[in-house]
Design a protein around this motif. Sequence first.
Motif, short mmCIF file in Angstrom:
data_model
loop_
_atom_site.label_atom_id
_atom_site.label_comp_id
_atom_site.label_asym_id
_atom_site.label_seq_id
_atom_site.Cartn_x
_atom_site.Cartn_y
_atom_site.Cartn_z
N ASN A 85 0.78 -1.20 0.13
CA ASN A 85 -0.09 -0.01 -0.17
C ASN A 85 0.76 1.29 0.00
O ASN A 85 0.29 2.34 -0.72
CB ASN A 85 -1.13 0.11 1.25
N LYS A 86 1.96 1.14 0.81
CA LYS A 86 2.86 2.42 0.78
C LYS A 86 3.61 2.61 -0.70
O LYS A 86 3.51 3.81 -0.90
CB LYS A 86 3.83 2.23 1.88
N LYS A 88 2.32 1.90 -3.45
CA LYS A 88 1.32 2.23 -4.43
C LYS A 88 0.76 3.82 -4.00
O LYS A 88 0.50 4.76 -5.01
CB LYS A 88 0.22 1.54 -4.34
N GLU A 89 0.71 3.92 -2.71
CA GLU A 89 0.22 5.46 -2.45
C GLU A 89 1.10 6.63 -3.00
O GLU A 89 0.67 7.53 -3.28
CB GLU A 89 0.28 5.40 -0.73
N LEU A 90 2.53 6.29 -2.97
CA LEU A 90 3.47 7.37 -3.26
C LEU A 90 4.13 7.10 -4.66
O LEU A 90 5.01 7.91 -5.09
CB LEU A 90 4.56 7.62 -1.99
N ASN A 91 3.81 6.06 -5.27
CA ASN A 91 4.17 5.79 -6.71
C ASN A 91 5.66 5.13 -6.77
O ASN A 91 6.29 5.68 -7.57
CB ASN A 91 4.00 6.92 -7.70
#
Length: 301
Positions: A85-86, A88-91
């Motif tokens: 998730n981290k 994906k969150e910040l690309n």
Amino acid sequence: FEENVSVFDYVNLFWYYLGRDGSVLKYGYANEDVSIIDSAHRNNVKVNAVITNLPDESGSWDSSRVEDVISDEALLQKHIENIVNKLKELNFDGVIIDYELLRPNTRNGYSNFIRELSSALDAEDKILTVVLHPKTGEKVKGEEISGFQDWKILAKYSDQLQIMGYSEHSDEDPPGPIASAPWVLKIIKYAKSIGLPEEKIFLGIPLYGYDWNKNSPYPARGLTFADVQNLLSAHNVSPLWDDRTKSPYFEYGTSHEVWFENAKSVEEKIKLAWDNGLAGVTFWRLGGEDSQVWNGIIKIR
């Protein structure tokens, strides 16, 4: 990084550590500045998130929090989900798992963690990199801290391996080179001898120094290259070059001995990586280096 962006393929952001509940926590000093990630991507540089077991609250490597997570299936899956998730969150393009100083009896659990994380990241097309403690062989005296890492299994499930080619002499050791060329070569030869894929191996190169007070019981003081230059100027001494270890050093006062890295010593280690067919090199860390390091990299590339 911005001044020398053309020499980079990756930049790794030291922003996160493992929470006891499997969470991915941000260091208090860290600013999750997405503009850094965006800028890197505009320059075709991939960005990895570094996650450690060096908690903000204690300042020392914590084996127990890793052991608790990897030995509990629910916590393990939660941790893997939080990593994904981290990213994906910040690309982010991938993650670097920098879990250090674990106990030897975590070997199987740690290998299983990397195997399961690899599967989850493959599904998201993210890169998995594992940081390895340096070692020159199996069960070599003084290298016991590497016992929890099964290099062959970790190589199988990782996209990249970063071997920390430093701390031959740490701040708590007697004075000596941080990463002598003969010692680094032994690490590379060992990795190749057990069949690690050369295209996955990145050699970690230090960019710092240590000032040992031989009359003091306290650890050596860490130095940036600028700190080294200030010491040389303040004590009116010149650095010496040890040709056997390919390392610069000097002494000052009655009890101080300094070993550090400069452009010449870094270039020697880059050549070892190149000559042995490794994927590349990585640095600890940007910002404190001899500025001439970058000229040397451009020349070699």
